[in-house]
Design a protein around this motif. Structure first.
Motif, PDB file in Angstrom:
ATOM      1  N   TYR A 124       0.849  -1.207  -0.090  1.00  0.00           N
ATOM      2  CA  TYR A 124      -0.187  -0.006  -0.056  1.00  0.00           C
ATOM      3  C   TYR A 124       0.783   1.217  -0.054  1.00  0.00           C
ATOM      4  O   TYR A 124       0.619   2.155   0.795  1.00  0.00           O
ATOM      5  CB  TYR A 124      -0.728   0.093   1.098  1.00  0.00           C
ATOM      6  CG  TYR A 124      -1.806  -1.221   1.204  1.00  0.00           C
ATOM      7  CD1 TYR A 124      -3.042  -1.043   0.387  1.00  0.00           C
ATOM      8  CD2 TYR A 124      -1.674  -2.044   2.125  1.00  0.00           C
ATOM      9  CE1 TYR A 124      -4.013  -2.336   0.521  1.00  0.00           C
ATOM     10  CE2 TYR A 124      -2.506  -3.194   2.223  1.00  0.00           C
ATOM     11  CZ  TYR A 124      -3.672  -3.355   1.434  1.00  0.00           C
ATOM     12  OH  TYR A 124      -4.478  -4.353   1.326  1.00  0.00           O
ATOM     13  N   THR A 172      -1.126   4.462  -1.024  1.00  0.00           N
ATOM     14  CA  THR A 172      -2.417   4.771  -0.377  1.00  0.00           C
ATOM     15  C   THR A 172      -1.915   5.100   0.973  1.00  0.00           C
ATOM     16  O   THR A 172      -1.559   6.449   1.219  1.00  0.00           O
ATOM     17  CB  THR A 172      -3.301   3.752  -0.445  1.00  0.00           C
ATOM     18  OG1 THR A 172      -2.699   2.583   0.039  1.00  0.00           O
ATOM     19  CG2 THR A 172      -3.959   3.689  -1.777  1.00  0.00           C
ATOM     20  N   ASP A 173      -2.129   4.260   1.979  1.00  0.00           N
ATOM     21  CA  ASP A 173      -1.998   4.291   3.368  1.00  0.00           C
ATOM     22  C   ASP A 173      -0.492   4.818   3.762  1.00  0.00           C
ATOM     23  O   ASP A 173      -0.093   5.484   4.666  1.00  0.00           O
ATOM     24  CB  ASP A 173      -2.326   3.196   4.139  1.00  0.00           C
ATOM     25  CG  ASP A 173      -4.067   2.809   3.964  1.00  0.00           C
ATOM     26  OD1 ASP A 173      -4.408   3.604   3.549  1.00  0.00           O
ATOM     27  OD2 ASP A 173      -4.197   1.990   4.335  1.00  0.00           O
TER      28      ASP A 173
END
Length: 231
Positions: free
Chosen positions: A106, A109-110
């Motif tokens: 990820y 994103t995160d």
């Protein structure tokens, strides 16, 4: 609302909305005893659910001892720390990061913040933190100078949502908090979070516009009427 979200086993969003609600209640002048009951009840409920879910317990254990769980529950945070260390002060250059090549899950994103630190360095990362602080300070001032009580509470809620979300994301990516999947506002990939964040900024701009256009004498009168002991 929180009951609906927590049944999806999304503890982070539940805590985010609950924390923002407590901030708004505090500014509105809610009794301290009632706030304490809500806070303790919310924290207790989250801890109860977290301790009965193996995945959440794994994240807590990985946070306490990341070296031991660096191949499973602590993989993301360990790879994020490697990204921070690789970038140093100046960074490896835009697009030259290695952790996003399937090492750090990820990463778009995160955990996009460590990738920024790896490619653009600590200076640019601190600049992003500073810009979030600017948004929080300006949003707080806008809320405090709103023309009515609704604007005050609405502005405080928007600022707390953005501030808590950014603080949790940054805290997770630098291993100050247990791993929780909250995106970094305005930066993480994804349309829904960006749209919600921009919607919140639009609300703040509208509150500012109405506060500026209001006559000074009227503004002072309404400010005195809506002021609470917490402001």
């Amino acid at each position: 609302m929180l009951a609906l979200i927590i049944t999806e086993v999304d503890l982070g969003t539940t805590a985010l909305i609950g924390g923002s609600a407590l901030v708004v209640m505090f500014i509105a002048g809610t009794n301290f005893a009632l706030l304490g009951v809500f806070s303790l009840g919310g924290i207790g409920g989250l801890l109860f659910i977290a301790t009965h879910l193996s995945a959440r317990m794994g994240r807590l254990a990985a946070f306490m001892d990341p070296q031991r769980f660096k191949q499973d529950a602590g993989l993301q945070q360990m790879q994020a720390l490697i990204a921070w260390g690789s970038g140093g002060m100046e960074g490896l250059g835009l697009g030259n990061g290695r952790q996003k090549m399937l090492y750090l899950p990820y990463a778009h994103t995160d955990f996009i913040f460590p990738i920024i630190g790896e490619e653009l360095g600590l200076r640019f990362s601190l600049l992003i933190v500073f810009l979030f602080v600017v948004i929080i300070v300006c949003g707080t001032l806008i809320a405090l100078h709103a023309k009515d009580r609704v604007g005050l509470l609405l502005g405080a809620g928007v600022v707390s949502l953005l501030a808590l979300q950014a603080a949790v994301n940054i805290g997770v990516t630098i291993s100050l908090l247990p791993n929780k999947g909250l995106p970094l506002p305005f930066i993480s990939y994804g349309g829904s979070n960006l749209a919600a964040s921009l919607f919140g900024i639009g609300l703040l701009l509208n509150i500012y516009r109405q506060g500026v256009l209001e006559p000074v004498s009227k503004k002072r009168t309404t400010l005195q009427m809506r002021t609470t002991p917490r402001i």
